[in-house]
Each structure stands twice: as structure tokens, then as C-alpha cells.
Design a protein around this motif. Structure first.
Motif, PDB file in Angstrom:
ATOM      1  N   MET A  22      10.365  -4.093   8.248  1.00  0.00           N
ATOM      2  CA  MET A  22      10.418  -2.634   8.202  1.00  0.00           C
ATOM      3  C   MET A  22      11.784  -2.109   8.605  1.00  0.00           C
ATOM      4  N   GLU A  23      12.361  -2.691   9.643  1.00  0.00           N
ATOM      5  CA  GLU A  23      13.600  -2.156  10.206  1.00  0.00           C
ATOM      6  C   GLU A  23      14.862  -2.730   9.566  1.00  0.00           C
ATOM      7  N   ARG A  24      14.804  -4.001   9.130  1.00  0.00           N
ATOM      8  CA  ARG A  24      16.030  -4.663   8.655  1.00  0.00           C
ATOM      9  C   ARG A  24      15.954  -5.142   7.207  1.00  0.00           C
ATOM     10  N   GLY A  25      14.760  -5.086   6.614  1.00  0.00           N
ATOM     11  CA  GLY A  25      14.642  -5.522   5.236  1.00  0.00           C
ATOM     12  C   GLY A  25      14.748  -7.020   5.048  1.00  0.00           C
ATOM     13  N   THR A  42       0.418   3.878  -3.070  1.00  0.00           N
ATOM     14  CA  THR A  42      -0.261   5.145  -2.798  1.00  0.00           C
ATOM     15  C   THR A  42       0.676   6.318  -2.554  1.00  0.00           C
ATOM     16  N   GLY A  43       1.880   6.053  -2.071  1.00  0.00           N
ATOM     17  CA  GLY A  43       2.809   7.137  -1.777  1.00  0.00           C
ATOM     18  C   GLY A  43       2.534   7.863  -0.481  1.00  0.00           C
ATOM     19  N   GLY A  44       1.554   7.402   0.310  1.00  0.00           N
ATOM     20  CA  GLY A  44       1.212   8.075   1.562  1.00  0.00           C
ATOM     21  C   GLY A  44       1.697   7.313   2.776  1.00  0.00           C
ATOM     22  N   LEU A  45       1.450   7.888   3.966  1.00  0.00           N
ATOM     23  CA  LEU A  45       1.734   7.182   5.211  1.00  0.00           C
ATOM     24  C   LEU A  45       0.787   5.995   5.337  1.00  0.00           C
ATOM     25  N   VAL A  46       1.306   4.883   5.855  1.00  0.00           N
ATOM     26  CA  VAL A  46       0.501   3.686   6.076  1.00  0.00           C
ATOM     27  C   VAL A  46       0.704   3.225   7.513  1.00  0.00           C
ATOM     28  N   THR A 101      10.155  -0.203  -1.494  1.00  0.00           N
ATOM     29  CA  THR A 101      10.135   1.240  -1.668  1.00  0.00           C
ATOM     30  C   THR A 101       9.034   1.827  -0.788  1.00  0.00           C
ATOM     31  N   GLY A 102       9.384   2.810   0.008  1.00  0.00           N
ATOM     32  CA  GLY A 102       8.387   3.433   0.864  1.00  0.00           C
ATOM     33  C   GLY A 102       8.243   2.799   2.224  1.00  0.00           C
ATOM     34  N   ALA A 103       9.131   1.852   2.587  1.00  0.00           N
ATOM     35  CA  ALA A 103       9.034   1.220   3.905  1.00  0.00           C
ATOM     36  C   ALA A 103       9.172   2.236   5.027  1.00  0.00           C
ATOM     37  N   LEU A 155       0.831  -1.210   0.000  1.00  0.00           N
ATOM     38  CA  LEU A 155       0.000   0.000   0.000  1.00  0.00           C
ATOM     39  C   LEU A 155       0.861   1.254   0.000  1.00  0.00           C
ATOM     40  N   ALA A 156       1.984   1.229   0.704  1.00  0.00           N
ATOM     41  CA  ALA A 156       2.889   2.379   0.699  1.00  0.00           C
ATOM     42  C   ALA A 156       3.460   2.606  -0.698  1.00  0.00           C
ATOM     43  N   GLU A 157       3.833   1.519  -1.378  1.00  0.00           N
ATOM     44  CA  GLU A 157       4.367   1.643  -2.735  1.00  0.00           C
ATOM     45  C   GLU A 157       3.314   2.155  -3.700  1.00  0.00           C
TER      46      GLU A 157
END
Length: 355
Positions: free
Chosen positions: A191-194, A170-174, A217-219, A166-168
Motif C-alpha cells: 500500500m505504501e511503497r508499491g 468497485t471504486g469505493g473505500l476498502v 489503481t485505487g491503492a 476490490l478497490a479497483e
């Protein structure tokens, strides 16, 4: 807890929301460990002095549920579970605890959700097997079309893949909201370590630890909070998009969930709802099932017919007030892996909605 999410989304006290419908802002209380960007350990406090409920932030996760003590009593042991167990010792402990233990039930959850959410990124997974959640989400988003700019709420985010997608898109905060602590920890590690790290069940109580590179992208625009999907702790009409993938049949009151989605979606916004209508009394009382019983009633027990009326203002006593269906619903396969030789095949019903 990312401070950018806290300041932008302005969370409210879930207890006040659930008991009186009041959207009372939360304020930062004690901050024991933090950086300029996030709070690792601390509290959020209700701004109403008559309530003054204190919600902990544990390992970066705010726990924002109406019945905080009830949730803590049921899940407190998970908050202090070790995360540094070597894979072999995890297997030894699993053998000792036995197949019916909470330890192995958690490993099964992590195996099924971890595989569906991140197995498609694993070179060892044959193409097209894992990733049902992504395919269903993508199909719904494509049919829903353009949405206004704004934050996104991912209800029942589980292991987190939908939040990253959803972040990728929409480009917004999730913000991903879920009640399951181990799954949220899996999501936060991505989120923190990929990387997604989870036990993958081979058979019985034999598991292999999978470690999959998972970078999105966008994490940096994603955060994960503990919260109840029926009482999302936010001011009304805050989100441009609300997603609820396979949540409807996992709550005590499906109409309450629909009202929560209706109240959270901004004017002109949208929502995506997916469910296989796989009812269980462990989650939902029979009387609250949308169809799936009462075959002699007006809807002849057809779940999708009851859902359609609930999403049509005025068509049902518990209908939502603003959301309405956007186009025809979709039915898509959703595969849940149990172990090497067993998968459950669902047919998810996907509904696109607009306010």
C-alpha cells in the motif's frame, strides 16, 4: 490509519460489540505521530465512559479486537520485530532458531501467502501458477454482478491482494481486516511503497527474499486494520460488499462469522464467501465444523449442504436472517505453495450472496 477511512466508516468499540451488542463509536485519543491524512502512532478510545477501552494504533494499524490484552499477549513480540534484517542474516537467524520455531513458522506463512497474492506479478513465476485468490475473487465478483456504491469490507485479507483488487473493481473505500500482524505488514508495504517483499521458501529452512513491484489503481482507497472477522468493528449494514476468502474454516464459530457478514452487508448489498472446508481443531472445535463429521446426520457430513442451510433463512436454527445465495455456487482450484517441490491443491467452494 487513514483518517478518511476512520471518518467515513465510523468504527465502533469491538469489546462493547462482543460483550453487549452495542455499537459504541470510537474517538481519537492520543495522537503521537500523524499527518493530515493518517495517524501513524496513537490510540482510539471507546466513547462509553463505562468502558473507555483504549485501542493502540501501531505503525498506522489500529488494533480493534474484543480481547485486546489477549491478542497483545499472543502477538506483542511481533509488533516489535525488526523489519530491517538483511536477507542473508535472516537466513542465519532462521538456521539458528530451527524449523519448529515461531520465526520459521512466520516465514512459511509469508512465503505461501505472499506467493499466492503477488507471485503472478513476478516475471520469474510461470503464468497461471500463482494468483488463485485473485481468480476465485474475480469469478465470484463476475457472477455477483452490479452492487450499490459504498465501502467494502475484506475479512481475513491476509497479505492484502484481495483488498487492492476490490478497490479497483468497485471504486469505493476498502478496509482489509485480519488478525495476522506479519501478513498485514506485507500488505501495508504494498500500500505504501508499491512493492511486495517476502521470504519465498526453497526447501527446508532455506528461503530467498522476493521483491516484486505491485502497484494498484485505487491503492489510496485501501487501509488495513487488525480485527476479528466475527466481530468487525463497524456499525451494522455499513458495507456494499463483504468478502471472506478462505476464512470460514479459520474461525472458532463459522455461524458467528456468517452472522457477522449478514450484519455488515448493507441493504441491497452483497457478499462473496470462499472456503475449502479444510477444518482444523487449532482453529475450530470439531462440534463447530459445518459437516466434516457426523456422517450419520441429516447432511451426511457434507459441508456444502450445511452451509447452504445456514444461508437459507429458517432452514437451520443458526441461519442468517438476510443474506441468501445468488445463483449456483462455484468450485474452483486454489493452490497453496509450500516450497519449490510441494503445493497443496484445494477445491474452494465459492458462494455469492445478496441481502
Amino acid at each position: 490509519m487513514r483518517l478518511g477511512h476512520f471518518e467515513s466508516l465510523r468504527p465502533v468499540c469491538p469489546r462493547c460489540l462482543a460483550t453487549g451488542g452495542a455499537a459504541v463509536p470510537l474517538v481519537l485519543g492520543m495522537v503521537e505521530e500523524a499527518t493530515a491524512e493518517d495517524v501513524r502512532w496513537g490510540t482510539l478510545v471507546c466513547g462509553d465512559a463505562a468502558c473507555a477501552m483504549e485501542y493502540p494504533i501501531v505503525d498506522g494499524v489500529p488494533i480493534l479486537v474484543p480481547d485486546l490484552r489477549g491478542w497483545m499477549a499472543a502477538n506483542g513480540h511481533l509488533l516489535t520485530t525488526r523489519t530491517d534484517l538483511p536477507a542473508a542474516m535472516e537466513g542465519v537467524l532462521g538456521d539458528g532458531f530451527g524449523p519448529d520455531s515461531a520465526f520459521n513458522a512466520t516465514r512459511q506463512h509469508l512465503s505461501s501467502y505472499g506467493w499466492d497474492h503477488y507471485g503472478d506479478l513476478d516475471p520469474e513465476t510461470p503464468p497461471g501458477e500463482a494468483g488463485s485468490v485473485v481468480r476465485c475473487l474475480d469469478a465470484g465478483l463476475d457472477r455477483l454482478g452490479a452492487l450499490p456504491a459504498g465501502p467494502v469490507l475484506d475479512l481475513g485479507c491476509g497479505a492484502g491482494r484481495t483488498s487492492f483488487e476490490l478497490a479497483e473493481r468497485t471504486g469505493g473505500l476498502v478496509v482489509g481486516l485480519d488478525l495476522h500482524w506479519p501478513l498485514l505488514m506485507l500488505a501495508r508495504r504494498v500500500m505504501e511503497r508499491g512493492e511486495a517483499v517476502f521470504p519465498l521458501r526453497r526447501s527446508g529452512i532455506a528461503y530467498d527474499r522476493r521483491r516484486i513491484e505491485a502497484r494498484f489503481t485505487g491503492a489510496e482507497r485501501v487501509d488495513f486494520w487488525i480485527g476479528d472477522a466475527m466481530f468487525p468493528p463497524f456499525p451494522p449494514r455499513r458495507f456494499a460488499l463483504v468478502a471472506a476468502m478462505n476464512v470460514l474454516d479459520c474461525v472458532a464459530s463459522p455461524p458467528a462469522l456468517l452472522r457477522a457478514i449478514d450484519g455488515a452487508a448493507a441493504d441491497g448489498g452483497g457478499a462473496i464467501l470462499a472456503t475449502p472446508f479444510d477444518w482444523s481443531t487449532q482453529a475450530t472445535p470439531v462440534e463447530a465444523w459445518l459437516g466434516g463429521h457426523s456422517q450419520r446426520g441429516d447432511d451426511a457430513g457434507r459441508c456444502e449442504a450445511v452451509l447452504a442451510r445456514l444461508l437459507t433463512p429458517g432452514a437451520h436454527p443458526q441461519s442468517v436472517g438476510r443474506l441468501h445465495a445468488e445463483g449456483e455456487a462455484l468450485d474452483m482450484p486454489w493452490t497453496v505453495r509450500m516450497h519449490d517441490r510441494a503445493c497443496m491443491q484445494y477445491l474452494a467452494h465459492i458462494v455469492m450472496l445478496r441481502t
